[in-house]
Design a protein around this motif. Structure first.
Motif, PDB file in Angstrom:
ATOM      1  N   LEU A  46      22.356 -86.095 -14.551  1.00 18.20           N
ATOM      2  CA  LEU A  46      22.323 -87.529 -15.124  1.00 18.20           C
ATOM      3  C   LEU A  46      21.419 -88.244 -16.471  1.00 18.20           C
ATOM      4  O   LEU A  46      21.830 -88.077 -17.140  1.00 18.20           O
ATOM      5  N   LYS A  47      20.617 -87.147 -16.494  1.00 10.62           N
ATOM      6  CA  LYS A  47      19.663 -88.420 -17.368  1.00 10.62           C
ATOM      7  C   LYS A  47      19.323 -87.452 -18.798  1.00 10.62           C
ATOM      8  O   LYS A  47      19.902 -87.073 -19.170  1.00 10.62           O
ATOM      9  N   ASP A  48      18.951 -85.868 -17.910  1.00 10.25           N
ATOM     10  CA  ASP A  48      19.484 -84.819 -19.728  1.00 10.25           C
ATOM     11  C   ASP A  48      20.531 -84.411 -19.948  1.00 10.25           C
ATOM     12  O   ASP A  48      21.163 -83.729 -20.716  1.00 10.25           O
ATOM     13  N   GLY A  49      21.569 -84.174 -18.723  1.00  8.85           N
ATOM     14  CA  GLY A  49      22.425 -83.379 -19.072  1.00  8.85           C
ATOM     15  C   GLY A  49      22.872 -82.349 -18.590  1.00  8.85           C
ATOM     16  O   GLY A  49      24.343 -81.696 -18.265  1.00  8.85           O
ATOM     17  N   ASP A  50      21.776 -81.490 -18.342  1.00 11.67           N
ATOM     18  CA  ASP A  50      22.119 -80.261 -17.759  1.00 11.67           C
ATOM     19  C   ASP A  50      22.527 -79.894 -16.463  1.00 11.67           C
ATOM     20  O   ASP A  50      22.505 -80.457 -15.714  1.00 11.67           O
ATOM     21  N   PHE A  51      23.138 -78.350 -15.744  1.00 12.79           N
ATOM     22  CA  PHE A  51      22.794 -77.946 -14.288  1.00 12.79           C
ATOM     23  C   PHE A  51      22.163 -76.935 -14.361  1.00 12.79           C
ATOM     24  O   PHE A  51      21.873 -76.361 -14.633  1.00 12.79           O
ATOM     25  N   LYS A  52      21.476 -77.182 -13.169  1.00  6.63           N
ATOM     26  CA  LYS A  52      20.474 -76.549 -12.495  1.00  6.63           C
ATOM     27  C   LYS A  52      20.765 -75.528 -11.146  1.00  6.63           C
ATOM     28  O   LYS A  52      21.866 -76.609 -10.465  1.00  6.63           O
ATOM     29  N   PHE A  53      20.927 -74.566 -10.852  1.00  2.49           N
ATOM     30  CA  PHE A  53      20.299 -73.948  -9.261  1.00  2.49           C
ATOM     31  C   PHE A  53      20.022 -74.765  -7.986  1.00  2.49           C
ATOM     32  O   PHE A  53      18.693 -75.007  -9.005  1.00  2.49           O
ATOM     33  N   PRO A  54      20.251 -75.411  -7.227  1.00  2.00           N
ATOM     34  CA  PRO A  54      19.460 -75.816  -6.256  1.00  2.00           C
ATOM     35  C   PRO A  54      18.853 -74.837  -6.027  1.00  2.00           C
ATOM     36  O   PRO A  54      18.582 -73.688  -5.498  1.00  2.00           O
ATOM     37  N   GLY A  55      17.196 -75.578  -5.834  1.00  2.00           N
ATOM     38  CA  GLY A  55      16.574 -74.501  -5.751  1.00  2.00           C
ATOM     39  C   GLY A  55      14.768 -75.267  -5.760  1.00  2.00           C
ATOM     40  O   GLY A  55      14.960 -76.091  -5.993  1.00  2.00           O
ATOM     41  N   GLY A  56      13.821 -74.141  -5.497  1.00  2.00           N
ATOM     42  CA  GLY A  56      12.374 -75.312  -6.101  1.00  2.00           C
ATOM     43  C   GLY A  56      11.178 -74.201  -5.259  1.00  2.00           C
ATOM     44  O   GLY A  56      11.440 -73.142  -4.335  1.00  2.00           O
ATOM     45  N   GLY A  57      10.097 -74.594  -5.158  1.00  2.43           N
ATOM     46  CA  GLY A  57       8.439 -73.707  -5.347  1.00  2.43           C
ATOM     47  C   GLY A  57       8.996 -73.536  -3.474  1.00  2.43           C
ATOM     48  O   GLY A  57       9.471 -74.052  -2.497  1.00  2.43           O
ATOM     49  N   ILE A  58       8.767 -72.007  -3.308  1.00  2.00           N
ATOM     50  CA  ILE A  58       7.999 -71.892  -2.428  1.00  2.00           C
ATOM     51  C   ILE A  58       7.165 -71.706  -1.858  1.00  2.00           C
ATOM     52  O   ILE A  58       5.318 -71.862  -2.521  1.00  2.00           O
ATOM     53  N   LYS A  59       6.664 -73.439  -0.336  1.00  3.10           N
ATOM     54  CA  LYS A  59       4.937 -73.368  -0.757  1.00  3.10           C
ATOM     55  C   LYS A  59       4.489 -71.833   0.315  1.00  3.10           C
ATOM     56  O   LYS A  59       4.947 -71.449   1.206  1.00  3.10           O
ATOM     57  N   THR A  60       2.725 -72.091   0.421  1.00  2.00           N
ATOM     58  CA  THR A  60       2.367 -71.493   0.708  1.00  2.00           C
ATOM     59  C   THR A  60       2.340 -71.281   2.404  1.00  2.00           C
ATOM     60  O   THR A  60       2.226 -71.688   3.192  1.00  2.00           O
ATOM     61  N   GLY A  61       2.472 -70.027   2.249  1.00  2.00           N
ATOM     62  CA  GLY A  61       2.683 -69.205   4.367  1.00  2.00           C
ATOM     63  C   GLY A  61       4.242 -69.712   4.632  1.00  2.00           C
ATOM     64  O   GLY A  61       4.910 -69.221   5.569  1.00  2.00           O
ATOM     65  N   GLU A  62       5.162 -69.831   3.144  1.00  2.00           N
ATOM     66  CA  GLU A  62       6.680 -70.028   3.590  1.00  2.00           C
ATOM     67  C   GLU A  62       7.502 -69.380   2.850  1.00  2.00           C
ATOM     68  O   GLU A  62       7.125 -68.823   2.072  1.00  2.00           O
ATOM     69  N   THR A  63       8.414 -68.242   4.062  1.00  2.00           N
ATOM     70  CA  THR A  63       9.669 -67.470   3.430  1.00  2.00           C
ATOM     71  C   THR A  63      10.028 -68.054   2.660  1.00  2.00           C
ATOM     72  O   THR A  63      10.670 -68.888   2.372  1.00  2.00           O
ATOM     73  N   HIS A  64      10.925 -66.516   1.740  1.00  3.61           N
ATOM     74  CA  HIS A  64      11.575 -67.474   0.860  1.00  3.61           C
ATOM     75  C   HIS A  64      12.699 -67.859   1.721  1.00  3.61           C
ATOM     76  O   HIS A  64      13.220 -68.485   0.840  1.00  3.61           O
ATOM     77  N   GLU A  65      12.887 -67.504   2.419  1.00  2.00           N
ATOM     78  CA  GLU A  65      14.450 -67.930   2.896  1.00  2.00           C
ATOM     79  C   GLU A  65      14.495 -69.202   3.579  1.00  2.00           C
ATOM     80  O   GLU A  65      15.496 -69.788   3.049  1.00  2.00           O
ATOM     81  N   ASN A  66      13.183 -69.361   4.204  1.00  2.00           N
ATOM     82  CA  ASN A  66      12.473 -70.925   4.775  1.00  2.00           C
ATOM     83  C   ASN A  66      12.797 -71.607   3.343  1.00  2.00           C
ATOM     84  O   ASN A  66      13.812 -72.884   3.628  1.00  2.00           O
ATOM     85  N   ALA A  67      12.087 -71.226   2.813  1.00  2.00           N
ATOM     86  CA  ALA A  67      11.784 -72.308   0.793  1.00  2.00           C
ATOM     87  C   ALA A  67      13.664 -72.659   0.485  1.00  2.00           C
ATOM     88  O   ALA A  67      13.640 -73.436   0.126  1.00  2.00           O
ATOM     89  N   LEU A  68      14.724 -71.899   0.305  1.00  2.00           N
ATOM     90  CA  LEU A  68      15.635 -71.199  -0.017  1.00  2.00           C
ATOM     91  C   LEU A  68      16.394 -72.878   0.906  1.00  2.00           C
ATOM     92  O   LEU A  68      17.408 -73.363   0.252  1.00  2.00           O
ATOM     93  N   VAL A  69      16.908 -72.795   2.320  1.00  2.00           N
ATOM     94  CA  VAL A  69      17.444 -73.741   3.055  1.00  2.00           C
ATOM     95  C   VAL A  69      16.845 -74.795   3.133  1.00  2.00           C
ATOM     96  O   VAL A  69      17.699 -75.392   2.474  1.00  2.00           O
ATOM     97  N   ARG A  70      15.164 -74.707   2.998  1.00  2.00           N
ATOM     98  CA  ARG A  70      14.876 -76.760   2.691  1.00  2.00           C
ATOM     99  C   ARG A  70      15.129 -76.915   1.731  1.00  2.00           C
ATOM    100  O   ARG A  70      15.429 -78.265   1.431  1.00  2.00           O
ATOM    101  N   GLU A  71      14.624 -76.008   0.043  1.00  2.00           N
ATOM    102  CA  GLU A  71      15.077 -76.131  -1.689  1.00  2.00           C
ATOM    103  C   GLU A  71      16.996 -77.236  -1.473  1.00  2.00           C
ATOM    104  O   GLU A  71      16.888 -77.769  -2.371  1.00  2.00           O
ATOM    105  N   ILE A  72      17.399 -76.635  -1.341  1.00  2.00           N
ATOM    106  CA  ILE A  72      19.007 -76.353  -1.300  1.00  2.00           C
ATOM    107  C   ILE A  72      19.520 -78.450  -0.263  1.00  2.00           C
ATOM    108  O   ILE A  72      20.297 -78.873  -0.444  1.00  2.00           O
ATOM    109  N   LYS A  73      19.106 -77.547   0.736  1.00  2.00           N
ATOM    110  CA  LYS A  73      19.547 -79.472   1.572  1.00  2.00           C
ATOM    111  C   LYS A  73      18.512 -80.650   0.957  1.00  2.00           C
ATOM    112  O   LYS A  73      18.911 -81.946   0.966  1.00  2.00           O
ATOM    113  N   GLU A  74      17.365 -80.343   0.257  1.00  2.00           N
ATOM    114  CA  GLU A  74      16.905 -81.246   0.067  1.00  2.00           C
ATOM    115  C   GLU A  74      17.535 -81.696  -1.701  1.00  2.00           C
ATOM    116  O   GLU A  74      17.746 -83.045  -2.398  1.00  2.00           O
ATOM    117  N   GLU A  75      17.653 -81.045  -1.902  1.00  2.00           N
ATOM    118  CA  GLU A  75      17.920 -81.023  -3.717  1.00  2.00           C
ATOM    119  C   GLU A  75      19.972 -81.461  -3.274  1.00  2.00           C
ATOM    120  O   GLU A  75      20.444 -82.490  -4.374  1.00  2.00           O
TER     121      GLU A  75
END
Length: 157
Positions: free
Chosen positions: A27-56
């Motif tokens: 709402l500040k910048d007006g752009d659209f981004k895909f939900p997602g974010g950083g993969i933590k150390t030891g985290e699988t891509h799948e776990n990071a994806l599920v976590r980040e989509i839920k958070e955002e």
């Protein structure tokens, strides 16, 4: 591109319903981004994806259908001990539950007014182009525009 490189990896969700995508609207910048974010150390891509989509977005991932691809970006690092910053974003096509739950945003995401929205792909492309044409825009907006155009061409939306 030479010297000591710091690398960050992220998993991002491509969530389609017809020609609409579940995206995060700033709402500040007006752009659209895909939900997602950083993969933590030891985290699988799948776990990071599920976590980040839920958070955002508050969305619950039901299934990860396929990997769409990855985007590699290079920049000047913020860290003084490094010469190069490398960002690798992995994009996955996902299916999510119909109803969105509560977001769990970091403070900077709250400050940017991150809001989940279903948006037509052409509207997302047009909006991100306008944001890029403005004086200042988030560093991720050109990457997200590139992926939006890739999705439109590849999936023939």
């Amino acid at each position: 591109l030479e010297g000591k490189t710091i690398c960050r990896e992220a998993a991002r969700g491509v969530i389609l319903k017809g020609r609409s995508l579940l995206m995060i609207h700033s709402l500040k910048d007006g752009d659209f981004k895909f939900p997602g974010g950083g993969i933590k150390t030891g985290e699988t891509h799948e776990n990071a994806l599920v976590r980040e989509i839920k958070e955002e977005s508050g969305a619950i991932v039901l299934s990860i259908i396929d990997e769409l691809g990855k985007v590699i970006e290079f920049d000047i690092p913020a860290e003084k001990d490094y010469d190069c910053f490398k960002m690798v974003s992995y994009y996955y096509i996902c299916e999510v539950a119909q109803n969105l739950g509560e977001q769990s945003l970091d403070q900077y995401e709250k400050d940017l007014g991150f809001t989940p929205e279903w948006v037509d792909i052409d509207e997302a492309i047009s909006t991100n182009k306008k944001v890029i044409d403005s004086e200042s825009f988030p560093l991720w907006t050109p990457r997200e525009l590139f992926v939006l155009e890739y999705i439109k061409d590849t999936l023939q939306l």
